[in-house]
Design an enzyme around this catalytic site. Structure first.
Site, PDB file in Angstrom:
ATOM      1  N   HIS A 198      28.593  28.408  -0.454  1.00 15.30           N
ATOM      2  CA  HIS A 198      27.808  28.852  -1.609  1.00 15.30           C
ATOM      3  C   HIS A 198      26.931  30.063  -1.328  1.00 15.30           C
ATOM      4  CE1 HIS A 198      28.581  25.373  -4.387  1.00 15.30           C
ATOM      5  NE2 HIS A 198      28.978  24.851  -3.243  1.00 15.30           N
ATOM      6  N   ASP A 248      22.136  37.452  -1.638  1.00 19.72           N
ATOM      7  CA  ASP A 248      22.382  36.170  -2.293  1.00 19.72           C
ATOM      8  C   ASP A 248      23.880  35.950  -2.424  1.00 19.72           C
ATOM      9  OD1 ASP A 248      21.418  33.810  -3.414  1.00 19.72           O
ATOM     10  OD2 ASP A 248      20.075  34.851  -4.774  1.00 19.72           O
TER      11      ASP A 248
END
Length: 457
Positions: A157, A365
């Site tokens: 993720h 991110d």
């Protein structure tokens, strides 16, 4: 019906009313379990005095939840130690913050081994096994060691860094060696996929069979980009229903005629919150006519407060906040409102819809679902503007956002000025393109596509 076995660090067990958590992974797996009977396994979040030999099983009909307590030593070494003080900073390109300890690494491997041992008795021959995130990279290898031959997939993720960055972590080669025990490995972006493939080629001599398929020794693994989505329909409905929220009414009354700029992040150094505040300060200094006409709301729930780097970050954020509000604030107007409370999805959706600007500027991110949620929450007739870091995975999909370098405070400041003065016609046009992207890759499609690919193995 074929079963789906999901393993993640934490398990979102529904409460007594049957309501599940609203987090991204919980929503994604709720969608996946609509099509499959299943088992969701992971850490209970609790610490006990003695290691758990067997998981606690919670039966919720079509899905069983299997949770295990950790000892305080396990939690310190596996979770606080290696996962969050060594792996997390490296994955986010923060080599200088990575604290490696052989004891922590041993604890990380030990917990993965104990999870595999407990799981081995629960996995049935026809099950599909889907492992989630950096806490559990060695899990497939440990499952293979106890005789599990099922298809095993993994989704990462967070970012996967370039080989020269990942290689700075002691033990990185050992971690790469366990990767090929997965059949399918998904990452958020093509950049992440390329980084991992290059690491396997350079360190282990992997051979490309086609663009996303590699042979590593006797194993063959597929590494693909599979950007995670959100529950677009659910989030849109939450935003439309949010008008009755007491907090939202108070926010609207407090704003008056001012425009709202919003940032929502977990308090983490990867999110660039102090840098974002300083970019907003630069905006106010460069455009003094905007003072008193805009308010920046930063929501940043505290996390991992027992890890020293996070306590330091909290102090830095509060010092930056105090300096800016002290130097630029006026009677009746505070430039930045900073909140560490956690809000429901409905309240956040309403705040996103209210905000003229969504400021999503992480330093690095994997995806950043706040960017997608902000777009989904907008009024189609009068949408706000998303300002998005080029280093968020979402920037590869939401190309009609204002894409910025979060390290360049002047660039971010000018993007804020542009966003606040953008015409309605341009705002609508940009939103329509991004909204179409969200619908084409929403969370249910993401989960279904990954499981279909895993089943094909």
């Amino acid at each position: 019906m074929r079963r789906l076995v999901v393993i993640s660090n934490r398990v979102a067990v529904p409460d007594a009313t049957g309501k599940a958590a609203a987090g991204g992974l919980a929503v994604a797996l709720h969608e996946a379990f609509q099509a499959y009977q299943g088992l969701w396994f992971g850490w209970s979040g609790k610490v006990s005095a003695h290691p758990a030999a067997q998981p606690k099983i919670i039966d919720k009909g079509q899905v069983q939840y299997a949770v295990m307590d950790l000892t305080s030593r396990d939690r310190q070494e596996y979770y606080n130690g290696f996962a969050n003080r060594a792996l997390w900073p490296i994955m986010h390109y923060r080599i200088g913050l990575s604290e490696f300890s052989r004891a922590d690494y041993a604890g990380y491997l030990r917990v993965n081994r104990s999870f595999a041992s407990a799981l081995a008795h629960l996995i049935q021959p026809d099950d599909l096994v889907w492992v989630h995130d950096y806490h559990l990279i060695p899990l497939a290898s440990e499952l293979r060691a106890v005789g599990i031959s099922n298809p095993i997939g993994y989704f990462h993720h967070i970012p996967w860094p370039a080989p020269e960055v990942f290689g700075a972590l002691p033990g990185s080669t050992e971690l790469l060696r366990v990767i090929p025990d997965y059949d399918l490995l998904g990452v958020q972006t093509e950049r992440d996929a390329d980084n991992l493939r290059r690491s396997l080629v350079q360190e282990l001599g992997a051979i490309h069979r086609r663009a996303d398929l590699l042979d590593v020794g006797s194993r063959r693994i597929r590494i693909k980009s599979a950007p995670i989505g959100i529950d677009v329909n659910g989030f849109q409905q939450a935003a439309q229903r949010s008008g009755s929220s007491r907090l939202l009414k108070q926010t609207i009354a407090g704003l008056g005629s001012r425009q709202l700029i919003i940032g929502v992040d977990r308090l983490d150094y990867s999110k660039g919150i102090p840098e974002r505040m300083e970019a907003f300060e630069r905006f106010l200094v460069s455009h003094p006519d905007q003072r008193g006409r805009v308010t920046y709301l930063q929501i940043a729930p505290t996390s991992r407060s027992e890890v020293p780097e996070y306590a330091t970050l909290s102090r830095d954020v509060n010092e930056t906040l105090g300096r800016i509000n002290g130097s630029l604030g006026e009677p009746g107007w505070v430039p930045i409102h900073y909140v560490t409370s956690t809000y429901s999805r409905g309240v956040l959706a309403g705040l996103y819809r209210l905000a003229r600007v969504g400021l999503v500027t992480p330093m690095r991110d994997g995806m950043n679902l706040v960017a997608k949620e902000y777009v989904a929450a907008q009024d189609p007739q009068d949408p706000g503007v998303l300002i998005l870091s080029k280093f968020a995975g979402a920037a590869e999909e939401l190309t009609d956002a204002l894409i910025v370098n979060p390290n360049d405070k002047v660039e971010v400041a000018e993007a804020i000025q542009h966003a606040l003065h953008m015409s309605q016609e341009e705002r609508v046009a940009r939103w329509q393109v991004m909204s179409k992207v969200l619908w084409n890759s929403d969370v249910s499609r993401w989960a279904a596509a990954f499981i279909k690919d895993l089943a094909a193995n």
